[in-house]
Scaffold this active site. Structure first.
Site, PDB file in Angstrom:
ATOM      1  N   TYR A 124       4.317   0.815  -2.960  1.00  0.00           N
ATOM      2  CA  TYR A 124       4.175   0.363  -4.377  1.00  0.00           C
ATOM      3  C   TYR A 124       5.331  -0.418  -5.104  1.00  0.00           C
ATOM      4  O   TYR A 124       5.511  -0.293  -6.079  1.00  0.00           O
ATOM      5  CB  TYR A 124       4.186   2.042  -5.453  1.00  0.00           C
ATOM      6  CG  TYR A 124       2.898   2.427  -5.001  1.00  0.00           C
ATOM      7  CD1 TYR A 124       1.493   2.666  -5.621  1.00  0.00           C
ATOM      8  CD2 TYR A 124       2.514   3.579  -3.865  1.00  0.00           C
ATOM      9  CE1 TYR A 124       0.439   3.437  -5.458  1.00  0.00           C
ATOM     10  CE2 TYR A 124       1.705   4.341  -3.486  1.00  0.00           C
ATOM     11  CZ  TYR A 124       0.521   4.192  -4.297  1.00  0.00           C
ATOM     12  OH  TYR A 124      -0.412   4.955  -4.071  1.00  0.00           O
ATOM     13  N   LYS A 160      -7.724  13.953  -6.705  1.00  0.00           N
ATOM     14  CA  LYS A 160      -7.255  12.437  -6.906  1.00  0.00           C
ATOM     15  C   LYS A 160      -8.320  11.700  -6.307  1.00  0.00           C
ATOM     16  O   LYS A 160      -9.017  12.121  -5.739  1.00  0.00           O
ATOM     17  CB  LYS A 160      -6.034  12.667  -5.556  1.00  0.00           C
ATOM     18  CG  LYS A 160      -5.099  11.232  -5.567  1.00  0.00           C
ATOM     19  CD  LYS A 160      -4.255  11.474  -4.486  1.00  0.00           C
ATOM     20  CE  LYS A 160      -3.458  10.288  -4.309  1.00  0.00           C
ATOM     21  NZ  LYS A 160      -2.462  10.374  -3.370  1.00  0.00           N
ATOM     22  N   HIS A 166     -10.320   2.597  -0.378  1.00  0.00           N
ATOM     23  CA  HIS A 166     -10.539   2.284   1.064  1.00  0.00           C
ATOM     24  C   HIS A 166     -11.570   0.999   0.909  1.00  0.00           C
ATOM     25  O   HIS A 166     -12.148   0.719   1.530  1.00  0.00           O
ATOM     26  CB  HIS A 166     -11.293   3.364   1.605  1.00  0.00           C
ATOM     27  CG  HIS A 166     -10.511   3.271   3.033  1.00  0.00           C
ATOM     28  ND1 HIS A 166     -10.857   3.738   4.311  1.00  0.00           N
ATOM     29  CD2 HIS A 166      -9.077   3.402   3.298  1.00  0.00           C
ATOM     30  CE1 HIS A 166     -10.211   3.666   5.363  1.00  0.00           C
ATOM     31  NE2 HIS A 166      -9.105   3.741   4.782  1.00  0.00           N
ATOM     32  N   ASP A 174      -0.603  15.206   5.552  1.00  0.00           N
ATOM     33  CA  ASP A 174      -1.902  14.371   6.237  1.00  0.00           C
ATOM     34  C   ASP A 174      -1.260  13.237   6.832  1.00  0.00           C
ATOM     35  O   ASP A 174      -0.321  12.710   6.345  1.00  0.00           O
ATOM     36  CB  ASP A 174      -3.012  14.363   5.578  1.00  0.00           C
ATOM     37  CG  ASP A 174      -2.845  12.983   4.352  1.00  0.00           C
ATOM     38  OD1 ASP A 174      -2.205  13.108   3.682  1.00  0.00           O
ATOM     39  OD2 ASP A 174      -3.695  12.257   4.765  1.00  0.00           O
ATOM     40  N   SER A 188      -5.294   6.673  13.487  1.00  0.00           N
ATOM     41  CA  SER A 188      -6.528   7.353  14.025  1.00  0.00           C
ATOM     42  C   SER A 188      -6.555   8.773  12.939  1.00  0.00           C
ATOM     43  O   SER A 188      -5.435   9.307  12.623  1.00  0.00           O
ATOM     44  CB  SER A 188      -6.265   8.246  15.339  1.00  0.00           C
ATOM     45  OG  SER A 188      -5.839   7.255  16.207  1.00  0.00           O
ATOM     46  N   GLN A 189      -7.837   9.058  12.492  1.00  0.00           N
ATOM     47  CA  GLN A 189      -8.117   9.986  11.438  1.00  0.00           C
ATOM     48  C   GLN A 189      -8.046  11.576  12.067  1.00  0.00           C
ATOM     49  O   GLN A 189      -7.767  11.831  13.303  1.00  0.00           O
ATOM     50  CB  GLN A 189      -9.562   9.506  11.042  1.00  0.00           C
ATOM     51  CG  GLN A 189      -9.585   8.544  10.549  1.00  0.00           C
ATOM     52  CD  GLN A 189      -8.818   8.297   9.072  1.00  0.00           C
ATOM     53  OE1 GLN A 189      -9.283   8.596   8.162  1.00  0.00           O
ATOM     54  NE2 GLN A 189      -7.818   7.517   9.170  1.00  0.00           N
ATOM     55  N   ASP A 231      -5.738  14.670   1.780  1.00  0.00           N
ATOM     56  CA  ASP A 231      -4.967  14.771   0.690  1.00  0.00           C
ATOM     57  C   ASP A 231      -5.001  16.090  -0.061  1.00  0.00           C
ATOM     58  O   ASP A 231      -4.175  16.576  -0.494  1.00  0.00           O
ATOM     59  CB  ASP A 231      -5.274  13.629  -0.206  1.00  0.00           C
ATOM     60  CG  ASP A 231      -4.532  12.239   0.013  1.00  0.00           C
ATOM     61  OD1 ASP A 231      -3.555  12.358   0.906  1.00  0.00           O
ATOM     62  OD2 ASP A 231      -4.799  11.161  -0.337  1.00  0.00           O
ATOM     63  N   HIS A 253       0.809  -1.181   0.020  1.00  0.00           N
ATOM     64  CA  HIS A 253       0.067  -0.090   0.044  1.00  0.00           C
ATOM     65  C   HIS A 253       0.772   1.237   0.027  1.00  0.00           C
ATOM     66  O   HIS A 253       0.661   2.240  -0.936  1.00  0.00           O
ATOM     67  CB  HIS A 253      -0.940   0.312   1.180  1.00  0.00           C
ATOM     68  CG  HIS A 253      -1.991   1.343   1.227  1.00  0.00           C
ATOM     69  ND1 HIS A 253      -2.960   1.375   0.783  1.00  0.00           N
ATOM     70  CD2 HIS A 253      -1.492   2.438   2.015  1.00  0.00           C
ATOM     71  CE1 HIS A 253      -3.675   2.354   0.963  1.00  0.00           C
ATOM     72  NE2 HIS A 253      -2.754   3.090   1.906  1.00  0.00           N
ATOM     73  N   GLU A 307      -8.635   7.651  -4.457  1.00  0.00           N
ATOM     74  CA  GLU A 307      -8.038   6.707  -3.807  1.00  0.00           C
ATOM     75  C   GLU A 307      -8.925   5.631  -3.421  1.00  0.00           C
ATOM     76  O   GLU A 307     -10.188   5.602  -3.637  1.00  0.00           O
ATOM     77  CB  GLU A 307      -7.321   7.245  -2.586  1.00  0.00           C
ATOM     78  CG  GLU A 307      -5.938   7.951  -2.639  1.00  0.00           C
ATOM     79  CD  GLU A 307      -5.239   7.840  -1.762  1.00  0.00           C
ATOM     80  OE1 GLU A 307      -5.461   7.656  -0.595  1.00  0.00           O
ATOM     81  OE2 GLU A 307      -3.967   8.099  -1.909  1.00  0.00           O
TER      82      GLU A 307
END
EC number: 6.3.5.3
Length: 769
Positions: free
Chosen positions: A68, A109, A113, A288, A338-339, A135, A65, A111
């Protein structure tokens, strides 16, 4: 925090031992996803056995992840796509940035999840939105819109009833609370996604051209400030387990990590706080905290700072990190996902103002470290050095694999199984029944059950949103605006991944140009099975080559994207699913073109050529459960020409409606345009033509447009002068008691079409949206 750090704390035995059987028992690197060779490389890099904290950091940063490592050799060709004058930031930063004029820049962008959204659908999807929003924020932009390309298992499968409502509620719950309109996306059903739903999220933001931020930690003595939520145990292992491992046959990972928990209110105030920091010029770098948490943010900012050529390095004291759980260990603090957290680099002079501003916004802000000139990342915990590493070894210099490629063994048989042998409807009644069945199928039915759970018009800048071909947002009072669309077709890519990727780009471009916008940039999310499977890697390599080739030929830069591997259950991978997002630009959004037929008497014109092309089609799948043959041919020069005609016609005010043709063919496009505009249509197919092919073929490079009768000749000349096939197929009829009438074949009232089209998802997932 200055001075020469002591060596990381390890036992004398660990310091003495090299990699091998003597250390395997003490350091469970295999359980963390590292191979023997990778572990030996870590030991060689450090000149010693890593500490537990260092081992955890390498395991997440060298995961598929983050690193890459299996895709990098193929992604490099995207750097060869055209670098236009508009491109301000390309691949390598958190998101690409393009200049759209009037002193404004747009960043966007997409992404994934995917894996967290299977384990915990609501939180997985919600935090997927939160992550992509950050992001965009990290680039210096205000987030202004979201798109959500989604894929689930069979619509009637029991687990789809668990996953889909949770995912949709998570996207809506988080995005709505942030005040972000969800303006587009996809919902696709196929059994191959049953154990591996794809939850991709695209965010777009806008900023002044001069406010682009970078992640580089530069300036010796500058403070390292952690902003946002406290750090807890949620999300630990999210990268190393979920995004870098397949699910077992039981439908879950062998090691179940904690899925992140989102708090959109905290994210909202963090956004506003950061935007004010940017406006005041109070940060020199920003990053971030997403996958791999502090580990990723610290290593990437430090490595980026060193890469500028300036003296760089960083020292951090984890004891200063605000925690939700005091019992957390150092490696947990570093790996927590944690966000709602950001890492800022701040000069000492600006630090008091930064802390005061954060306090005013109610955002926790803590100075946890200092930029140094050591060239190393040093982390202390309880007074001891637990990490002392060269940051580039984590962020940039991880393993890169050229994995073996093998053409799938069944591909020739799959392609040979052409749909030409399938029974086709030949009578008017059979065509009528087929159309009603198709528009009610899970992949072609109305998405209103989903989209009505999203606020599509918050901020009052949404001009077009689902079910339109593209989401359209106004950027300024002058009418400057953008269009966005995402597309992908896993069945096409299963049959031919090179062509499938090109068809995804072509359709996204058609969606944007049908709305009237000029395509200017591309992002992508590449969803595939295990990279350890040579057949999957062949599909991946082919898709990358196809997409890169198409972008070069269309003159579009790839600004960035995402790779999601290990989307498979046991040995069964998903279809290769490259999802492509295209950004388009309007000089004046008042000239946008909707899909709905609204003006009685308008001529309906079909642009492009229709061929007998049903390989991988929705008709073959929905009516026969068949997947085989070859996907529609893609002609990129024709796609470019079609786009130019659609944009030109829109700008000249020649079109009242336009809709691209894709899954379901002309019949599907006509139904959607009739229902959207509340008017019927009378269609006359060419004499002697095969009505089934005309109505349901999925030939690419086509669109249907509505043109006022007074402008029909002018538009037809425009097409003829450029060499684009254009023929009238009918007219728009009235809205009162209207119908879709295909002369000589069938007529279906709009009410009957609407009932068939809109009833499927409520029946499957409940009436309450």
């Amino acid at each position: 925090m200055t001075g020469t750090p002591s060596a990381p704390t390890t036992s004398p035995d660990d310091q003495a031992d090299g990699p091998g059987e003597g250390t395997v028992d003490r350091q469970p690197y295999r359980e963390l996803g590292l191979t023997d060779d990778e572990y030996e490389r870590i030991v060689a890099t450090l000149g010693r056995v890593p500490t537990d904290a260092e081992l955890a950091m390498y395991s997440v940063m060298w995961s598929e992840h983050c690193s890459y490592k299996s895709s990098k050799v193929h992604l490099r060709q995207f750097r060869d796509t055209p670098a236009t004058d508009r491109l301000l930031v390309g691949m390598g930063e958190n998101a690409g940035v393009v200049d759209v004029g009037e002193g404004l820049a747009v960043t966007f962008k997409v992404e994934s999840h995917n894996h967290p959204s299977f384990v915990e659908p609501y939180q997985g999807a919600a935090t997927g939105v939160g992550g992509i929003v950050r992001d965009i924020l990290t680039m210096g932009a205000r987030p202004i819109g979201i798109l959500d390309p989604l894929r689930f298992g069979a619509a009637d499968a029991p687990d789809t009833a668990r996953v889909l409502p949770g995912v949709v509620a998570g996207i809506g719950g988080y995005g709505n609370c942030l005040g972000l309109p969800t303006i587009g996306g996809e919902v696709v059903f196929d059994p191959v996604y049953g154990g591996n739903p794809l939850v991709n999220a695209l965010c777009v933001g806008v900023m002044p051209v001069g406010r682009v931020q970078t992640s580089a930690a530069t300036g010796v003595g500058n403070a390292v400030v952690l902003l946002g939520a406290k750090t807890g145990r949620d999300g630990i292992g999210g990268v190393s387990v979920l995004a870098s491992a397949t699910f077992d046959e039981g439908g879950g990972p062998a090691r179940r990590p904690s899925v992140q928990v989102g708090d959109p209110f905290t994210e909202k105030i963090l956004i506003e706080c950061c935007l004010e920091l940017f406006d005041r010029g109070l940060v020199t770098g920003i990053q971030d905290l997403g996958g791999a948490g502090l580990t990723c943010a610290l290593t990437e900012t430090t490595a980026a700072g060193i890469a500028t050529g300036q003296p760089g390095g960083m020292e951090v004291d984890l004891d200063l990190v605000p925690l939700r759980e005091a019992s957390m260990a150092a490696h947990e603090v570093l790996a927590s996902e944690s966000q709602e957290r950001m890492l800022a680099i701040v000069t000492p002079d600006a630090l008091p103002e930064v802390l005061a501003l954060a306090e005013r916004w109610g955002v926790i802000a803590t100075n946890i470290g200092t930029v140094t000139d050591s060239g190393r990342l040093v982390v202390r915990w309880h007074g001891e050095v637990v990490v002392d590493v060269p940051p580039g070894s984590l962020a940039d210099d991880g393993p890169v694999y050229e994995r073996p490629l093998r053409r799938p063994a069944d591909l020739d048989l799959l392609r040979a199984d052409a749909p030409s042998a399938l029974e086709r409807p030949r009578t008017g009644d059979a065509l009528r029944a087929t159309l009603l069945r198709m528009i009610a199928s899970p992949n072609l039915c109305s998405r209103a059950w989903v989209t009505e759970q999203y606020d599509r018009y918050v901020q009052a800048n949404t001009v077009l949103a689902q079910p339109e071909d593209a989401g359209v947002l106004r950027l300024s009072a002058s009418g400057l605006g953008i269009a966005l669309a995402t597309d992908g077709n896993g069945r096409y890519a299963r049959l031919d991944p090179f062509a499938g990727a090109q068809l995804a780009l072509a359709e996204a471009c058609r969606n944007v140009t049908a709305a009237g916008a000029e395509p200017i940039a591309v992002t992508n999310c590449l969803n595939f099975g295990s990279p350890e499977d040579p057949e999957v890697m062949w599909q991946f390599a082919q898709a990358c080559a196809g997409l890169a080739d198409a972008c070069r030929r269309l003159g579009l830069p790839v600004t960035g994207g995402n790779v999601s591997f290990y989307n498979q259950t046991g040995s069964a991978p998903i279809h290769p699913t490259p999802v492509v997002g295209v950004l388009g630009l309007f000089d004046d959004v008042t000239r946008r073109t909707p899909i709905g037929f609204t003006d009685e008497g308008d001529a309906l014109l079909l642009l492009g050529d229709t061929r007998d092309e049903f390989g991988g089609s929705e008709w073959a799948w929905a009516t026969h459960g068949h997947l085989g043959g070859t996907p529609p041919a893609v002609d990129l020069e024709r796609e470019k020409l079609l786009g130019e005609i659609l944009v030109g016609g829109s700008r000249e005010g020649l079109l009242t409606a336009a809709h691209d043709l894709s899954e379901g063919g002309l019949a599907q496009a006509l139904v959607e345009s009739c229902l959207r505009g509340g008017h019927g249509a009378r269609i006359e197919l060419p004499a002697g033509a095969d009505a089934f092919v005309e109505l349901f073929s999925e030939s690419a490079g086509r669109a249907v447009v509505a043109v006022p009768a007074a402008e029909q000749d002018r538009f037809a000349r425009l097409c003829a002068d450029r060499g684009l096939p254009c023929r009238q197929i009918g007219v728009v009829t009235d809205g009162e008691g209207g119908s879709l009438n295909v002369a000589g074949e069938f007529a279906i009232p709009l009410d009957e079409l609407r009932a068939a089209h809109e009833g499927t998802l409520p029946r499957l997932f409940g009436r309450g949206a």
